[in-house]
Design an enzyme around this catalytic site. Structure first.
Site, mmCIF file in Angstrom:
data_model
loop_
_atom_site.group_PDB
_atom_site.id
_atom_site.type_symbol
_atom_site.label_atom_id
_atom_site.label_comp_id
_atom_site.label_asym_id
_atom_site.label_seq_id
_atom_site.Cartn_x
_atom_site.Cartn_y
_atom_site.Cartn_z
ATOM 1 N N THR A 190 0.844 -1.194 0.000
ATOM 2 C CA THR A 190 0.000 0.000 0.000
ATOM 3 C C THR A 190 0.874 1.237 0.000
ATOM 4 O O THR A 190 1.950 1.224 0.583
ATOM 5 C CB THR A 190 -0.832 -0.011 1.309
ATOM 6 O OG1 THR A 190 -1.705 -1.135 1.253
ATOM 7 C CG2 THR A 190 -1.630 1.266 1.519
ATOM 8 N N ARG A 218 -13.867 -8.203 0.405
ATOM 9 C CA ARG A 218 -12.882 -8.030 1.493
ATOM 10 C C ARG A 218 -12.396 -6.580 1.540
ATOM 11 O O ARG A 218 -12.100 -5.966 0.524
ATOM 12 C CB ARG A 218 -11.701 -8.969 1.249
ATOM 13 C CG ARG A 218 -10.594 -8.909 2.305
ATOM 14 C CD ARG A 218 -9.479 -7.974 1.939
ATOM 15 N NE ARG A 218 -8.359 -8.030 2.895
ATOM 16 C CZ ARG A 218 -7.329 -7.195 2.874
ATOM 17 N NH1 ARG A 218 -7.256 -6.264 1.963
ATOM 18 N NH2 ARG A 218 -6.380 -7.306 3.771
ATOM 19 N N VAL A 219 -12.329 -6.049 2.750
ATOM 20 C CA VAL A 219 -11.801 -4.702 2.965
ATOM 21 C C VAL A 219 -10.595 -4.825 3.892
ATOM 22 O O VAL A 219 -10.651 -5.545 4.891
ATOM 23 C CB VAL A 219 -12.882 -3.792 3.590
ATOM 24 C CG1 VAL A 219 -12.298 -2.457 4.031
ATOM 25 C CG2 VAL A 219 -14.037 -3.580 2.604
ATOM 26 N N GLY A 220 -9.532 -4.144 3.556
ATOM 27 C CA GLY A 220 -8.329 -4.201 4.388
ATOM 28 C C GLY A 220 -8.275 -3.080 5.396
ATOM 29 O O GLY A 220 -9.287 -2.444 5.728
ATOM 30 N N ASP A 221 -7.082 -2.808 5.877
ATOM 31 C CA ASP A 221 -6.895 -1.777 6.897
ATOM 32 C C ASP A 221 -6.876 -0.355 6.338
ATOM 33 O O ASP A 221 -7.194 0.602 7.054
ATOM 34 C CB ASP A 221 -5.567 -2.024 7.643
ATOM 35 C CG ASP A 221 -4.377 -2.101 6.691
ATOM 36 O OD1 ASP A 221 -4.524 -2.636 5.573
ATOM 37 O OD2 ASP A 221 -3.287 -1.630 7.061
ATOM 38 N N THR A 241 1.268 -0.772 6.141
ATOM 39 C CA THR A 241 1.216 -1.610 4.945
ATOM 40 C C THR A 241 1.389 -3.048 5.406
ATOM 41 O O THR A 241 1.886 -3.306 6.503
ATOM 42 C CB THR A 241 2.309 -1.193 3.940
ATOM 43 O OG1 THR A 241 2.192 -2.002 2.765
ATOM 44 C CG2 THR A 241 3.709 -1.350 4.511
ATOM 45 N N GLY A 242 0.968 -3.969 4.559
ATOM 46 C CA GLY A 242 1.071 -5.378 4.936
ATOM 47 C C GLY A 242 -0.309 -5.991 5.112
ATOM 48 O O GLY A 242 -1.312 -5.411 4.691
ATOM 49 N N GLY A 244 -3.567 -6.530 6.105
ATOM 50 C CA GLY A 244 -4.439 -5.584 6.787
ATOM 51 C C GLY A 244 -5.230 -6.158 7.933
ATOM 52 O O GLY A 244 -5.553 -5.453 8.896
HETATM 53 N N1 ASP Z 1 -2.586 -3.297 3.887
HETATM 54 C C1 ASP Z 1 -3.090 -3.711 2.596
HETATM 55 C C2 ASP Z 1 -4.340 -4.511 2.788
HETATM 56 O O1 ASP Z 1 -4.398 -5.343 3.667
HETATM 57 C C3 ASP Z 1 -2.101 -4.476 1.788
HETATM 58 C C4 ASP Z 1 -0.644 -4.068 1.898
HETATM 59 O O2 ASP Z 1 -0.338 -2.961 2.235
HETATM 60 O O3 ASP Z 1 0.240 -4.894 1.652
HETATM 61 O O4 ASP Z 1 -5.253 -4.348 2.027
#
Ligand code: ASP
Length: 332
Positions: A190, A218-221, A241-242, A244
């Site tokens: 992200t 699906r919704v992330g962070d 990031t990562g 979520g």
């Molecule tokens: N944080 C993002 C999500 O979970 C993905 C990412 O940043 O790698 O949608």
């Protein structure tokens, strides 16, 4: 709980543990930047920061800077984790998440929005033109179109081909995105950006196509305020990031800001938030989560579960600085 604690203690002592180098690798200090300044996640943060710098260097508002900045990766067809050309969900739909937050604590977000190329600008309209904070799915697209955004196909031939390839196995395995895991190479990342303007005000933006091959809906962070992004103009801002799901479970960015409020440096706060995730669920050592923070004094810091996270910094002295984020583990 005791088992988990022991596991974490053992994990942290394991040989795979690294303190990946950074400018401040020798100490636990954060990086001091001049004011104004802007920081963002990953290498694609370098061109994004330049977009933000064009605003900040003219005395512009941090909010305008972060919006302009993250629009750059949103438009980049070579990036498959943000905006147009993002990898789709398991059914082939590109669904985008974004949020924005200003110095007054105003915020807007869109989640699982389709067919609109610049979710960050729609998030800003949600903030400025509605009495709401978050619009999702078809409603978000409908709102964007009412606001004059064009409806567009965001799935590029390249992303479609990658999806078709993925369908052959259909395995959902986020892994550590930056480590080149099979089928997991760059399947999520992200752009999170934080800026401090010449007036001493902070704003942040966060935008993503989320996890590739995710379940539809699906919704992330990233669009969840407090999880993927949080800004408190008295203290600082944080973004993530990562994977979520783990950030949401720990309300990660809010946690980082609250830790800074208690006196931790940006880097120490990011490190503590990553530690919290690992403590609560030790198996997260196999995935990636990274936090990035900027405080009111222009000090920047980051920390990640895995080595390989990087962040871009920009101020009057240097506009294209990229630093490796420190981390607890080196994935084996
Ligand atoms: N944080 C993002 C999500 O979970 C993905 C990412 O940043 O790698 O949608």
């Amino acid at each position: 709980m005791t088992d988990r604690r022991n596991f974490l203690k053992a994990s942290l002592a394991a040989p795979a543990l690294v303190a990946a180098g950074g400018a401040s690798a020798a100490t636990n200090d954060s990086i001091q930047l001049g004011t104004p300044c802007v920081i963002s996640t990953w290498a694609f943060g370098v061109p994004a920061n330049k977009g933000a710098w064009a605003v900040l260097s003219k005395g512009g508002r941090a909010l305008d800077a972060v919006e302009a900045g993250v629009r750059i990766p949103e438009a980049d067809l070579k990036l498959h984790t943000v905006g147009r050309a993002g990898y789709p969900d398991r059914d082939g739909h590109v669904t985008l998440d974004a949020s924005i937050m200003d110095e007054f604590g105003n915020t807007g977000a869109v989640a699982a929005m389709e067919n609109i190329a610049h979710p960050i600008s729609v998030a800003r309209r949600v903030m400025e033109k509605t009495q709401h904070v978050l619009l999702a799915g078809d409603g978000a697209t409908q709102f964007a179109i009412e606001q004059g955004f064009p409806r567009e196909e965001l799935l590029t031939p390249e992303s479609r081909a990658a999806w078709k390839e993925w369908l052959k196995t259909s395995k959902y395995k986020p892994g550590a995105s930056n480590l080149g895991t099979p089928g997991g190479a760059r399947n999520h990342d992200t752009i999170g950006m934080l800026a401090l303007d010449a007036h001493g005000n902070l704003s942040g933006a966060c935008t993503t196509s989320g996890m590739a091959w995710k379940v539809r809906g699906r919704v992330g962070d990233s669009p969840i305020i407090g999880a993927g992004l949080y800004v408190d103009n008295e203290v600082g801002g944080a973004t993530s990031t990562g994977v979520g799901e783990e950030v949401i479970r720990n309300v990660g960015s809010f946690l980082v800001v609250e830790l800074m409020r208690q006196g931790l440096s940006p880097q120490a706060a990011c490190k503590a938030a990553v530690e919290r995730i690992l403590k609560r669920k030790p198996e997260t050592k196999n995935i990636q989560v990274g936090f990035l923070a900027l405080n009111k004094k222009g000090q920047a810091g980051a920390w990640a579960i895995q080595k390989g996270f990087s962040f871009a910094l920009c101020d009057k002295i240097k506009q294209d600085r990229l630093e490796p984020g420190q981390a607890f583990f080196k994935a084996t």
